[in-house]
Design a protein around this motif. Structure first.
Motif, PDB file in Angstrom:
ATOM      1  N   LYS A 264      36.738  34.913  39.275  1.00 19.11           N
ATOM      2  CA  LYS A 264      35.929  35.134  38.077  1.00 19.11           C
ATOM      3  C   LYS A 264      34.964  36.312  38.248  1.00 19.11           C
ATOM      4  CE  LYS A 264      36.385  30.429  36.311  1.00 19.11           C
ATOM      5  NZ  LYS A 264      37.182  30.769  35.126  1.00 19.11           N
TER       6      LYS A 264
ATOM      7  N   ASP B 192      37.185  39.498  38.130  1.00 15.36           N
ATOM      8  CA  ASP B 192      37.638  39.844  36.784  1.00 15.36           C
ATOM      9  C   ASP B 192      36.491  40.371  35.927  1.00 15.36           C
ATOM     10  OD1 ASP B 192      40.136  39.035  37.547  1.00 15.36           O
ATOM     11  OD2 ASP B 192      40.057  37.108  36.504  1.00 15.36           O
ATOM     12  N   PHE B 193      35.314  39.778  36.140  1.00 19.72           N
ATOM     13  CA  PHE B 193      34.138  40.210  35.373  1.00 19.72           C
ATOM     14  C   PHE B 193      33.786  41.658  35.690  1.00 19.72           C
ATOM     15  CE2 PHE B 193      29.504  40.801  35.341  1.00 19.72           C
ATOM     16  CZ  PHE B 193      29.243  40.601  33.999  1.00 19.72           C
TER      17      PHE B 193
ATOM     18  N   LYS C  33      36.309  44.110  34.376  1.00 14.92           N
ATOM     19  CA  LYS C  33      36.165  44.319  32.939  1.00 14.92           C
ATOM     20  C   LYS C  33      35.034  45.307  32.645  1.00 14.92           C
ATOM     21  CE  LYS C  33      36.843  40.747  30.400  1.00 14.92           C
ATOM     22  NZ  LYS C  33      36.666  39.442  29.715  1.00 14.92           N
TER      23      LYS C  33
ATOM     24  N   ASN D 277      31.646  42.505  24.247  1.00 13.49           N
ATOM     25  CA  ASN D 277      31.678  41.143  24.770  1.00 13.49           C
ATOM     26  C   ASN D 277      30.438  40.334  24.433  1.00 13.49           C
ATOM     27  OD1 ASN D 277      33.562  42.822  26.550  1.00 13.49           O
ATOM     28  ND2 ASN D 277      34.075  40.738  27.166  1.00 13.49           N
TER      29      ASN D 277
ATOM     30  N   THR E  71      26.533  31.258  41.210  1.00 18.23           N
ATOM     31  CA  THR E  71      27.807  31.489  40.528  1.00 18.23           C
ATOM     32  C   THR E  71      28.484  30.173  40.181  1.00 18.23           C
ATOM     33  OG1 THR E  71      28.113  33.583  41.702  1.00 18.23           O
ATOM     34  CG2 THR E  71      30.062  32.613  40.685  1.00 18.23           C
TER      35      THR E  71
ATOM     36  N   ALA F 261      31.364  34.333  30.312  1.00 15.39           N
ATOM     37  CA  ALA F 261      31.215  35.748  30.666  1.00 15.39           C
ATOM     38  C   ALA F 261      29.778  36.214  30.458  1.00 15.39           C
ATOM     39  CB  ALA F 261      32.172  36.605  29.840  1.00 15.39           C
TER      40      ALA F 261
ATOM     41  N   ALA G 269      27.147  37.274  33.353  1.00 19.16           N
ATOM     42  CA  ALA G 269      26.603  38.643  33.317  1.00 19.16           C
ATOM     43  C   ALA G 269      25.094  38.629  33.508  1.00 19.16           C
ATOM     44  CB  ALA G 269      26.973  39.312  31.999  1.00 19.16           C
TER      45      ALA G 269
END
Length: 389
Positions: free
Chosen positions: A234, A237-238, A241, A254, A285, A300, A304
């Motif tokens: 995760k 991927d974050f 992105k 987003n 996390t 997400a 963030a």
């Protein structure tokens, strides 16, 4: 089948009662069949000897479905096939559903796709333990990959062989079918369901799934995958992105333009800020994703904003937390920013720090949440006005 370079792979173990019917059914659609006899001790070898046109691999000892599939994938790839449709030999799958997988592959946007049969788990002959196990598996697959499927346990599948061969797959038994779809999804392969029929004939079907040991193995695997997903996949991927879009574009697309309502976005921001500042070092996390899922917030966005505690900000957050703790508790602590960054002297007064940290986290989360909500509301109204000309 020929145009797509696709074969049918059938792992089998002691299913002599249904094997012939399955083979005859598949042969109506393709001669490209590869059977892996996983050390069967019944009439399996005798039955297969009548099918000279079929490629067969006889393993001397039963080592599990996962091991048989891996051997079958390697053999199919070696034979030049690009895809393999796997079908169980216990008679629960219908060969006439083979075109369903081929149609999905032809009509899809990518050939890097793994299609899983979606059974009607509500039909009367489906065992209760199968229905429960499927729901259990679907839940964890979604948590681990972010992808919602209606059936993650069906063995009727289409695999992209080249992509599967690039994965490091270790499990040998039924849990392999969970491992392969999770790792494929993590690696960028599209994992989707297609509808298939199912038959659970209690008199004819022989299942080798051992409820307690096999369910335990699957549970252990899912536990490991959850840890990997939270602490590696995760976050990976974050940041991928963000890197791909850039911070400004990521925030706009987003956060501001996401379909979630402003209240949900603001609460997600508040949760992220709170956990980013609160003294949960090492577990932030895990808590962010767990609480975001539990509270049905945007994972997400929450993740963030939990990164407010990036290394350059940590000394300032600790300093402010201790100062707030001093104001609340009245404890006299004297230290400088220099001593803080050198030896974290303030952490000797742990109680004061924790009280101050939780207070700072609460204040910051309320401020960030409230301001974000107002900004998001104004942005939404402005967009409505603009759209209406």
């Amino acid at each position: 089948m020929q145009q797509l370079n696709c074969c049918v792979l059938i792992p089998t173990y002691n299913n002599a009662g249904t094997l012939k019917r399955v083979l005859d059914g598949v042969l109506e659609y393709t001669p490209n069949i590869l059977v892996v006899n996983d050390g069967a001790t019944d009439r399996t070898a005798e039955i297969l000897s009548d099918y000279a046109q079929i490629t067969t691999i006889h393993l001397p000892k039963n080592k599990g479905k996962g091991n048989a599939l891996k051997i079958g994938f390697a053999e199919a790839l070696k034979a030049g096939y690009h895809f393999a449709i796997t079908i169980d030999s216990d008679g629960q799958h219908f060969p006439e559903d083979i075109p369903v997988f081929l149609d999905a592959l032809e009509q899809g946007d990518t050939r890097n796709a793994l299609y899983i049969g979606a059974r009607n788990m509500a039909q009367s002959d489906v065992p209760g333990k199968s229905s429960f196990g499927n729901k259990f598996s679907n839940f964890w697959f979604r948590f681990e990959t972010g992808k919602r499927l209606t059936d993650t346990q069906c063995g009727y599948r289409l695999y992209p062989l080249k992509e599967i061969s690039a994965l490091k797959l270790h499990t040998p038994k039924f849990e392999f079918e969970i491992e392969v779809i999770v790792k494929a999804a993590w690696n960028g392969t599209l994992v989707e369901n297609v509808p298939v029929k199912i038959s659970y004939d209690g008199e004819e079907r022989v299942s080798h799934f051992r409820t307690v040991p096999d369910f335990a193995r699957i549970s252990v695997l899912n536990t490991w995958f959850v840890i990997v997903a939270i602490f590696y996949i995760k976050p990976r991927d974050f940041f991928r992105k963000i890197k791909k879009k850039g911070i400004k574009k990521f925030l706009i697309e987003n956060v501001l333009k996401h379909n979630d309502p402003p209240k949900k976005k603001a609460l997600s921001i508040a949760l992220g800020v709170f956990l980013g500042i609160a003294p949960f070092w090492g577990f932030q996390t895990l808590l962010v994703f767990a609480l975001a899922v539990f509270l049905k917030l945007n994972k997400a966005i929450a993740f963030a904003f939990s990164n407010i505690s990036i290394p350059p900000m940590i000394p300032f957050i600790v300093y402010a937390s201790v100062q707030l703790g001093v104001l609340i508790t009245g404890e006299d602590i004297s230290f400088s920013m220099e001593s803080l960054t050198e030896n974290f002297g303030a952490l000797k007064h742990l109680k004061t720090y924790i009280i101050g940290s939780l207070t700072l986290a609460t204040i910051a989360s309320v401020l960030f949440g409230a301001i974000s909500y107002l900004v998001l509301i104004l942005t939404a109204k402005r967009k409505i006005v603009t759209d209406n000309g």
